[in-house]
Design an enzyme around this catalytic site. Structure first.
Site, PDB file in Angstrom:
ATOM      1  N   ASN A   9       0.893  -1.192   0.030  1.00 18.23           N
ATOM      2  CA  ASN A   9       0.127  -0.129   0.215  1.00 18.23           C
ATOM      3  C   ASN A   9       1.004   1.204  -0.085  1.00 18.23           C
ATOM      4  O   ASN A   9       1.414   1.780   0.939  1.00 18.23           O
ATOM      5  CB  ASN A   9      -0.963   0.025   1.137  1.00 18.23           C
ATOM      6  N   TRP A  10       0.910   1.993  -1.237  1.00 17.48           N
ATOM      7  CA  TRP A  10       1.953   3.136  -1.375  1.00 17.48           C
ATOM      8  C   TRP A  10       1.194   4.304  -0.672  1.00 17.48           C
ATOM      9  O   TRP A  10       2.086   5.234  -0.494  1.00 17.48           O
ATOM     10  CB  TRP A  10       2.164   3.043  -2.981  1.00 17.48           C
ATOM     11  N   LYS A  11       0.029   4.181  -0.261  1.00 14.74           N
ATOM     12  CA  LYS A  11      -0.409   5.394   0.326  1.00 14.74           C
ATOM     13  C   LYS A  11      -0.366   6.501  -0.608  1.00 14.74           C
ATOM     14  O   LYS A  11      -0.355   6.483  -1.708  1.00 14.74           O
ATOM     15  CB  LYS A  11       0.079   5.519   1.779  1.00 14.74           C
ATOM     16  N   HIS A 100      -9.562   0.808   5.103  1.00 15.00           N
ATOM     17  CA  HIS A 100      -8.421   1.138   5.793  1.00 15.00           C
ATOM     18  C   HIS A 100      -8.560   2.117   6.844  1.00 15.00           C
ATOM     19  O   HIS A 100      -9.338   3.109   6.682  1.00 15.00           O
ATOM     20  CB  HIS A 100      -7.338   1.779   4.667  1.00 15.00           C
ATOM     21  N   GLU A 102      -7.058   4.692   7.825  1.00 14.25           N
ATOM     22  CA  GLU A 102      -6.707   6.142   7.387  1.00 14.25           C
ATOM     23  C   GLU A 102      -8.085   6.442   6.709  1.00 14.25           C
ATOM     24  O   GLU A 102      -8.492   7.907   7.008  1.00 14.25           O
ATOM     25  CB  GLU A 102      -5.510   6.170   6.727  1.00 14.25           C
ATOM     26  N   GLU A 172      -5.196  -4.798  10.701  1.00 14.10           N
ATOM     27  CA  GLU A 172      -4.017  -3.811  10.847  1.00 14.10           C
ATOM     28  C   GLU A 172      -4.449  -3.118  12.218  1.00 14.10           C
ATOM     29  O   GLU A 172      -5.106  -1.998  12.051  1.00 14.10           O
ATOM     30  CB  GLU A 172      -4.188  -2.722   9.468  1.00 14.10           C
ATOM     31  N   GLY A 178       2.584   2.354  10.674  1.00  6.87           N
ATOM     32  CA  GLY A 178       3.556   3.418  10.690  1.00  6.87           C
ATOM     33  C   GLY A 178       4.195   4.006  11.894  1.00  6.87           C
ATOM     34  O   GLY A 178       4.988   4.811  12.136  1.00  6.87           O
ATOM     35  N   SER A 218       3.613  -1.834  10.407  1.00  6.92           N
ATOM     36  CA  SER A 218       5.024  -2.077  10.563  1.00  6.92           C
ATOM     37  C   SER A 218       5.671  -3.399  10.310  1.00  6.92           C
ATOM     38  O   SER A 218       6.526  -3.891  10.916  1.00  6.92           O
ATOM     39  CB  SER A 218       5.578  -1.401  12.030  1.00  6.92           C
ATOM     40  N   GLY A 239       3.172  -1.064   4.198  1.00  9.60           N
ATOM     41  CA  GLY A 239       3.098   0.281   4.016  1.00  9.60           C
ATOM     42  C   GLY A 239       4.304   0.953   3.785  1.00  9.60           C
ATOM     43  O   GLY A 239       4.927   0.554   2.558  1.00  9.60           O
ATOM     44  N   GLY A 240       5.077   1.461   4.993  1.00 11.87           N
ATOM     45  CA  GLY A 240       6.540   2.048   4.321  1.00 11.87           C
ATOM     46  C   GLY A 240       7.403   1.019   3.775  1.00 11.87           C
ATOM     47  O   GLY A 240       8.276   1.556   2.856  1.00 11.87           O
TER      48      GLY A 240
HETATM   49  P1  13P Z   1       3.142   0.519   7.790  1.00 13.34           P
HETATM   50  O1  13P Z   1       3.749  -0.824   7.218  1.00 13.34           O
HETATM   51  O2  13P Z   1       3.848   1.661   7.197  1.00 13.34           O
HETATM   52  O3  13P Z   1       3.055   0.451   9.356  1.00 13.34           O
HETATM   53  O4  13P Z   1       1.593   0.576   7.064  1.00 13.34           O
HETATM   54  C1  13P Z   1       0.794  -0.326   7.166  1.00 13.34           C
HETATM   55  C2  13P Z   1      -0.374  -0.118   6.590  1.00 13.34           C
HETATM   56  O5  13P Z   1      -1.174   0.678   6.856  1.00 13.34           O
HETATM   57  C3  13P Z   1      -0.910  -0.709   5.042  1.00 13.34           C
HETATM   58  O6  13P Z   1      -1.770  -0.682   4.727  1.00 13.34           O
END
Ligand code: 13P
Length: 255
Positions: A9-11, A100, A102, A172, A178, A218, A239-240
């Site tokens: 997920n590149w956000k 998600h 977010e 999640e 994050g 994470s 994510g990251g």
């Molecule tokens: P991180 O891996 O950056 O913690 O993000 C997880 C995430 O929200 C994937 O959708």
């Protein structure tokens, strides 16, 4: 069908040229891993304007797939600035992340809205990656299972058996996203097993066994193997670490 799966997920990161460069690096580095017998399905979820360009870099008929991070609940119409599931499918998406934390937190997405988005995604032939997860307050109040059970019941379990069979679930925990604070593999396993139990109650035991359930929060090249070795963890929503080709490739190789 239950399968090992890693989704990036590149956000809201990367410009178009940066995204195209990253995905071509990922497909190059991960080519061997993605061709192996144990290879997971790999889903890349860039921002909307990058979808087509990133999709063009993915080898056809391979383990690589394209996904979006959201869709609108209606098929088309006067919804300025929104993108329908049908449009996503038309640019080559096979998956879409829905619910998600977010989106729930910053865009007010409710279980009711998400249930409509799920229907829209499925109608367009997309596989939803449906996210659930508790806040730190909820975990510390010892209400994690009630909370996740409620998210599943009101957001997801209205689907028919056939529709539900298309869904991937991602657990999640919000406190792990994050933050660098990953759930322990035991914490992840416990919630994944609980999710499978809820599926068995809402549908049946076979549906529970057949559902792909990912962990996100994470997850990285160092902890992926331990997380993915848990019996009810089928992969990760990353994510990251999905923004670094070397790290993402190492995660793909962690099964
Ligand atoms: P991180 O891996 O950056 O913690 O993000 C997880 C995430 O929200 C994937 O959708």
């Amino acid at each position: 069908m239950r399968q090992n799966l890693v989704a990036g997920n590149w956000k809201m990161n990367l410009t178009y040229p940066e995204g195209v460069a990253l995905v071509s690096e990922i497909t190059r580095l991960a080519a061997e891993a993605a061709a192996g017998a144990n290879a997971p399905e790999i889903v890349i979820c860039p921002p909307f304007p990058l979808l087509h360009g990133v999709g063009e870099q993915l080898p056809k008929a391979s383990k690589f797939h394209l996904g979006a991070q959201n869709c609108h609940q209606k098929e088309s119409g006067a919804f300025t600035g929104e993108v329908s599931a049908k449009v996503l499918a038309s640019v080559g998406c096979e998956y879409v992340i829905l619910g998600h934390s977010e989106r729930r937190q910053y865009f007010g997405e409710t279980d009711e809205l998400l249930s409509q988005k799920l229907k829209a995604a499925l109608a367009a032939g997309l596989k939803p990656i449906f996210c659930v997860g508790e806040s730190l307050d909820t975990r510390e109040a010892d209400e994690t299972f009630d909370f996740i059970g409620q998210q599943l019941a009101s957001g997801l379990f209205h689907l028919s058996n056939e529709e539900f069979a298309q869904v991937v679930i991602a657990y999640e925990p919000i406190w792990a996203i994050g933050t660098g604070r990953t759930a322990t593999s035991a914490q992840a396993q416990e919630v994944h097993a609980f999710i499978r139990e809820q599926i068995a109650r809402a549908y049946d035991a076979q549906a529970a066994l057949d559902t792909t359930i990912l962990y996100g929060g994470s997850a990285n090249a160092q902890n992926a193997r331990e997380l993915f070795s848990q019996p009810d963890v089928d992969g990760g929503l990353i994510g990251g670490a999905s923004l670094k080709a070397v790290d993402f490739t190492a995660i793909i190789q962690s099964f």
